[in-house]
Structures are given as structure tokens and as C-alpha cells.
Write a protein that holds these residues in place. Sequence first.
Motif, PDB file in Angstrom:
ATOM      1  N   GLU A 181       0.815  -1.218   0.000  1.00 35.33           N
ATOM      2  CA  GLU A 181       0.000   0.000   0.000  1.00 35.33           C
ATOM      3  C   GLU A 181       0.850   1.270   0.000  1.00 35.33           C
ATOM      4  OE1 GLU A 181      -2.965  -0.386   3.123  1.00 35.33           O
ATOM      5  OE2 GLU A 181      -4.430  -0.940   1.580  1.00 35.33           O
ATOM      6  N   ASP A 183       1.148   1.917  -3.488  1.00 38.03           N
ATOM      7  CA  ASP A 183      -0.148   2.454  -3.925  1.00 38.03           C
ATOM      8  C   ASP A 183      -0.272   3.933  -3.572  1.00 38.03           C
ATOM      9  OD1 ASP A 183      -0.895  -0.017  -4.885  1.00 38.03           O
ATOM     10  OD2 ASP A 183      -2.257  -0.490  -3.232  1.00 38.03           O
ATOM     11  N   ALA A 184       0.376   4.339  -2.489  1.00 38.12           N
ATOM     12  CA  ALA A 184       0.278   5.725  -2.020  1.00 38.12           C
ATOM     13  C   ALA A 184       1.369   6.616  -2.607  1.00 38.12           C
ATOM     14  CB  ALA A 184       0.332   5.765  -0.497  1.00 38.12           C
ATOM     15  N   ASN A 212      -6.959   2.166  -5.132  1.00 39.81           N
ATOM     16  CA  ASN A 212      -5.607   2.090  -4.588  1.00 39.81           C
ATOM     17  C   ASN A 212      -4.762   1.328  -5.605  1.00 39.81           C
ATOM     18  OD1 ASN A 212      -6.223   3.445  -2.240  1.00 39.81           O
ATOM     19  ND2 ASN A 212      -6.008   1.677  -0.886  1.00 39.81           N
ATOM     20  N   SER A 266      -4.706   6.301  -6.519  1.00 41.50           N
ATOM     21  CA  SER A 266      -3.992   6.684  -5.296  1.00 41.50           C
ATOM     22  C   SER A 266      -2.536   7.046  -5.559  1.00 41.50           C
ATOM     23  CB  SER A 266      -4.076   5.554  -4.266  1.00 41.50           C
ATOM     24  OG  SER A 266      -3.450   4.386  -4.764  1.00 41.50           O
ATOM     25  N   ARG A 319      -3.948   7.402  -0.229  1.00 43.42           N
ATOM     26  CA  ARG A 319      -4.706   6.207  -0.589  1.00 43.42           C
ATOM     27  C   ARG A 319      -5.905   6.065   0.333  1.00 43.42           C
ATOM     28  NH1 ARG A 319      -3.897   2.560   3.446  1.00 43.42           N
ATOM     29  NH2 ARG A 319      -1.961   2.631   4.626  1.00 43.42           N
TER      30      ARG A 319
END
Length: 204
Positions: A48, A51-52, A112, A137, A143
Motif C-alpha cells: 500500500e 499504492d500511495a 488504490n 492513489s 490512498r
Amino acid sequence: MGRIDTIVFDLGGVLVDWNPEYVYKTIFDKEEDMHWFFQNITTGDWNEEQDAGRSLAEGTALLVKQFPEHEANIRAFYGRWEEMLGGPIQETVDILHHLKYKTDYRLYALTNWSAETFPIALKRYDFLHWFEGIVVSGDEKTRKPFLPIYQTLLSRFNIDPATAVYTDDNVRNLHPAQELGLHTIHFQSPEQFKKDLLALGVDL
């Protein structure tokens, strides 16, 4: 309740079948070893961060430095990322197709997704071009479930939350949408999703 005029989709797990197991089942002989790797090395929290907005190279280098004995398997995560795309979730794509071509609903996506890998999906799946807009994202450097990305969606596309519905397969990601006043559907299957849309008065 006002008439729903806008439908916002999550992508992974709703329209796109994405699963790292497609790659790692070819790497590990035992499923328990694969799951240990996901739980301890290429964790959801780690993914993640990409993703961010963190670069794939930086995220990979960070793990390789921490776990050099797993370098080859770590590099496989993004080196073979495209193999993690299992294809469209066709029944949901069919719902999206109906909404796009048979109704006048406004259609958006909130996902995301790494800014570096999302172009691969855009090239592969024509239906991703059916949306009026997509908030990714990785492009926004934040995200789900953080509130600012939902606020970006609403403001950028002038969406009235009172007449919009958002669906996501991750319950965690629904709470900020609810806080902002959107109707929400926890996506569990295309059949259930269709039933819940109908319950909101959406024309299917």
C-alpha cells in the motif's frame, strides 16, 4: 433519499481480478510458505505504500535491504506484477457496460493502485476507459482509507455524495465514504452488487 445519479467503483476485486498468488504459487511449493511470505515480507502494508506513491524501486530496495535472503522472491513481486492480473470480473463488467451504454448515470472509479503499474491495466482493459474519471492513489500520493482521497474524488468531479453510491470489496474503505455522506455497497459478488444497486433504485 435523492435519486442516485453517480456510481463510483473500486477496481481491484470488483472489476479486476488481481492476486499475487498467481505468481507466488509458481515460486513456493507449499501454500503455507507462500502465506508466510505475504504475512512477513511483501505485506499488504508494504504494497500500500507503493499504492500511495512510493516508487516500486524504492519499495523493493527497502525490503531487499531488510531481507536480503529473500531478494529473488521480493523482486518477483513487481518484476512479475503483470502476471498477478487474472483478468476482468466479467459479471461486474457487464453491469458497468449496462450502466455506461443503457443509462445516464455518471460513472467514476476510486482505486488504490501504483501510478507505475496502473498504465498496464489501462492498456489491457478497455472497460477502464468507460469512466468519466478515475482517481488513482499513486497519482494522488495518498490512498484509501484516508479521507483526502475521497474528498479529491468529490471535488474534482463535482459529485454530490447524497446522490452517489460507492462500492468496494474492502469494508475498511467504505467508512470514509459514509462519513462524507455517500451511499455505500460492500462488494462481495456481482450478483449481490446488482441486488444492492436495485435496492437503491438504480436502473438495471
